[in-house]
Every structure is written in structure tokens, then in C-alpha cells.
Motif scaffolding. Sequence first.
Motif, PDB file in Angstrom:
ATOM      1  N   ARG A 179     -12.194   3.488  -3.120  1.00 60.83           N
ATOM      2  CA  ARG A 179     -10.948   3.270  -2.389  1.00 60.83           C
ATOM      3  C   ARG A 179     -10.724   4.283  -1.266  1.00 60.83           C
ATOM      4  O   ARG A 179      -9.717   4.229  -0.572  1.00 60.83           O
ATOM      5  N   ARG A 180     -11.645   5.247  -1.142  1.00 57.92           N
ATOM      6  CA  ARG A 180     -11.517   6.303  -0.135  1.00 57.92           C
ATOM      7  C   ARG A 180     -10.190   7.033  -0.286  1.00 57.92           C
ATOM      8  O   ARG A 180      -9.448   7.257   0.685  1.00 57.92           O
ATOM      9  N   ARG A 181      -9.912   7.396  -1.504  1.00 58.08           N
ATOM     10  CA  ARG A 181      -8.680   8.115  -1.849  1.00 58.08           C
ATOM     11  C   ARG A 181      -9.014   9.484  -2.430  1.00 58.08           C
ATOM     12  O   ARG A 181     -10.093   9.683  -2.996  1.00 58.08           O
TER      13      ARG A 181
ATOM     14  N   THR B 198      -5.788  -0.284  -0.811  1.00 56.69           N
ATOM     15  CA  THR B 198      -6.859   0.590  -0.379  1.00 56.69           C
ATOM     16  C   THR B 198      -6.544   1.312   0.916  1.00 56.69           C
ATOM     17  O   THR B 198      -7.292   2.168   1.351  1.00 56.69           O
TER      18      THR B 198
ATOM     19  N   SER C  18      -1.966   5.595  -6.172  1.00 55.71           N
ATOM     20  CA  SER C  18      -2.499   4.258  -5.960  1.00 55.71           C
ATOM     21  C   SER C  18      -3.003   3.660  -7.259  1.00 55.71           C
ATOM     22  O   SER C  18      -3.048   2.442  -7.410  1.00 55.71           O
TER      23      SER C  18
ATOM     24  N   ALA D 296      -3.122   9.166  -4.011  1.00 62.10           N
ATOM     25  CA  ALA D 296      -4.322   9.542  -4.750  1.00 62.10           C
ATOM     26  C   ALA D 296      -4.520   8.664  -5.979  1.00 62.10           C
ATOM     27  O   ALA D 296      -3.599   7.993  -6.451  1.00 62.10           O
TER      28      ALA D 296
ATOM     29  N   THR E  91       0.824  -1.203   0.000  1.00 55.92           N
ATOM     30  CA  THR E  91       0.000   0.000   0.000  1.00 55.92           C
ATOM     31  C   THR E  91       0.858   1.253   0.000  1.00 55.92           C
ATOM     32  O   THR E  91       1.808   1.368   0.752  1.00 55.92           O
TER      33      THR E  91
ATOM     34  N   GLY F 255      -2.099   6.848   1.690  1.00 53.71           N
ATOM     35  CA  GLY F 255      -2.701   8.118   1.320  1.00 53.71           C
ATOM     36  C   GLY F 255      -2.568   8.499  -0.130  1.00 53.71           C
ATOM     37  O   GLY F 255      -2.922   9.612  -0.510  1.00 53.71           O
TER      38      GLY F 255
ATOM     39  N   ALA G 270     -11.789   6.468  -6.912  1.00 56.50           N
ATOM     40  CA  ALA G 270     -11.372   7.195  -5.709  1.00 56.50           C
ATOM     41  C   ALA G 270     -12.407   7.053  -4.606  1.00 56.50           C
ATOM     42  O   ALA G 270     -12.066   6.895  -3.422  1.00 56.50           O
TER      43      ALA G 270
END
Length: 285
Positions: free
Chosen positions: A33-35, A284, A103, A8, A3, A6, A30
Motif C-alpha cells: 500500500r506504500r504506507r 491506498t 489505513s 499508516a 482514503t 498518509g 504496508a
Amino acid sequence: MTTVAGAAVVVGVDGSPRSMDAVEVAAAEAMRRRRPLRIVHVLDRRPGAPREASPEVVHERAAACLAEAARMAGKVSSDVAVSTELLSGRPMPALTGLSRHASLVVVGENGAGGLLLGSVANHVASHAACPVLVVRGEPRTGGPVVVGVDGDGDSAGALDFGLEEASLRGTSLVALHAWCGTDSTELTGTCEFWFGEAQEERVLAEALAGAAVRYPEVPVRRQVARGHAGPLLADWSHLAQLMVVGERGHSGIGGALLGSVSRHLILHADCPTTVVRSGVLSGTG
């Protein structure tokens, strides 16, 4: 998969309709993946680069393109933190460089302004330090995630990414392993000889070992098919919501650079396709 904390989701835009499709797909990724989402436009200001308008007009157009892309991303999800960035340079090295801290990189199959031409998508997918999602065909919310599995380390990352995507999308996964049953060699233009379907079933089973433990919520369909992987996967793309492949392989999934299968899907898939290079960073978290 490792990973990048944080990191993006990065999407390149050039104002073309396909690049705006890429923005919508990237915003959805996004959100899942909560990015944060990072939208970039690259201006080629090198000496000798084509000039269709004054620098001021070009800059205004680029700013308008980024503003429209941010607006579209906001329509997909108001919860995603969106930033825009205007860069100078060549699109291919710019997006490849951004991939080291991303990411996921999302690009369109082609575009009008040079940023998302097929050669750019091919280059970024070949050299990126994170998975690259190429938006082509028909983006859809139904259907499974389909992964090409070749049974060696080159497709392990693709399988992990596909399982993760299926979990995030709340859908099933199809793991396709293609093999050929001829005694010819690559020199004849056909596949190398393999031991038979029972052996290939074992190859796929070994590749999927532990998947049910790591992703118990993802139904997995195993398919061992005799034939060339590119066309077989392209057939699945008419039903899938996402195709996932590694960069290369030795069982019909790969070759030099992206490999024949990855290139085939980037050119012919009927839905978005993600290329996962061996050892790239994603996740993630």
C-alpha cells in the motif's frame, strides 16, 4: 472506499510468536500500500493491573519487543518507513483509538501478554474505524482473495477492500454468496426461506456490477452456494491467502456485533481474515 491520506498500517505486538507473525503480515501490507508501518506495544499500568516484574524490567522487555518487531519488519521490506511506540493503557481502547488515523490495523488471533488475546481481536474488529486484519491460520502468498458477499450495503465495503487487495497482491478474487433453501425460520436454528438459486445469482451479479471496470486486472470468480456462510467461507480459507468479510449482514453474513460469520472466521479460518465495517475509512492513496 474513502482514503485516509498518509495513514499508516498499525500493528499491535506483545512479544508472542503470533504477534510477530502479525508484524510480518503488517509490513507486507504496508509495502503493498506504500504506507508507513506503526508498531505499538501497550503497557497496562492501571492500578491493580497484574505485575510480573518491576516497572523497569517491564519497560525493558517492551522496548526489546518493539526493537525485535522493527527488525522483523525491516526484513520484509527495507523500503517501508517503520516507527515504534510504547503506550500505556488497555489494549482494546488503545488499538481502537489508533484505528481512527490508520489505513489498516493488524492484530494476531491470540498472544501471551494480553495484547492480542482473541477478545482483543474481536473487540477491535467490532469497533475499529478502519479495516482490521486478524492474523491466524497459515499466512500464504498463493491462492485467491475470498470475499463474503451478502448483497446489501454491509458487504459493499468488504467487496471493495477485497478487490483492492487482489489487485495489490496480483491474484484473483472469489466472491461467495451463501443462501439457504429452506422454509424454516431463524427460530428453528436454520436459515430463512429465499427465492432460489437464480434469484441469488442476480443478487451476486448486482453486487459485482462495475467491479470489472474498476479493477479490470482482477479475475473474478462468482460462487453462489447453498448453506451457511461461515463453514463455506472457512472451507475456502484452506486455499485462500486472505478472507474478507463485513461486520454483519442479513443473508448469512452477520449478526450482532461482528456477526456469526465474522466471529466464525476469526476463530476457525486457516488464513488471515480482514473484517471491514460498514462506512470505515481505507484506501491506498
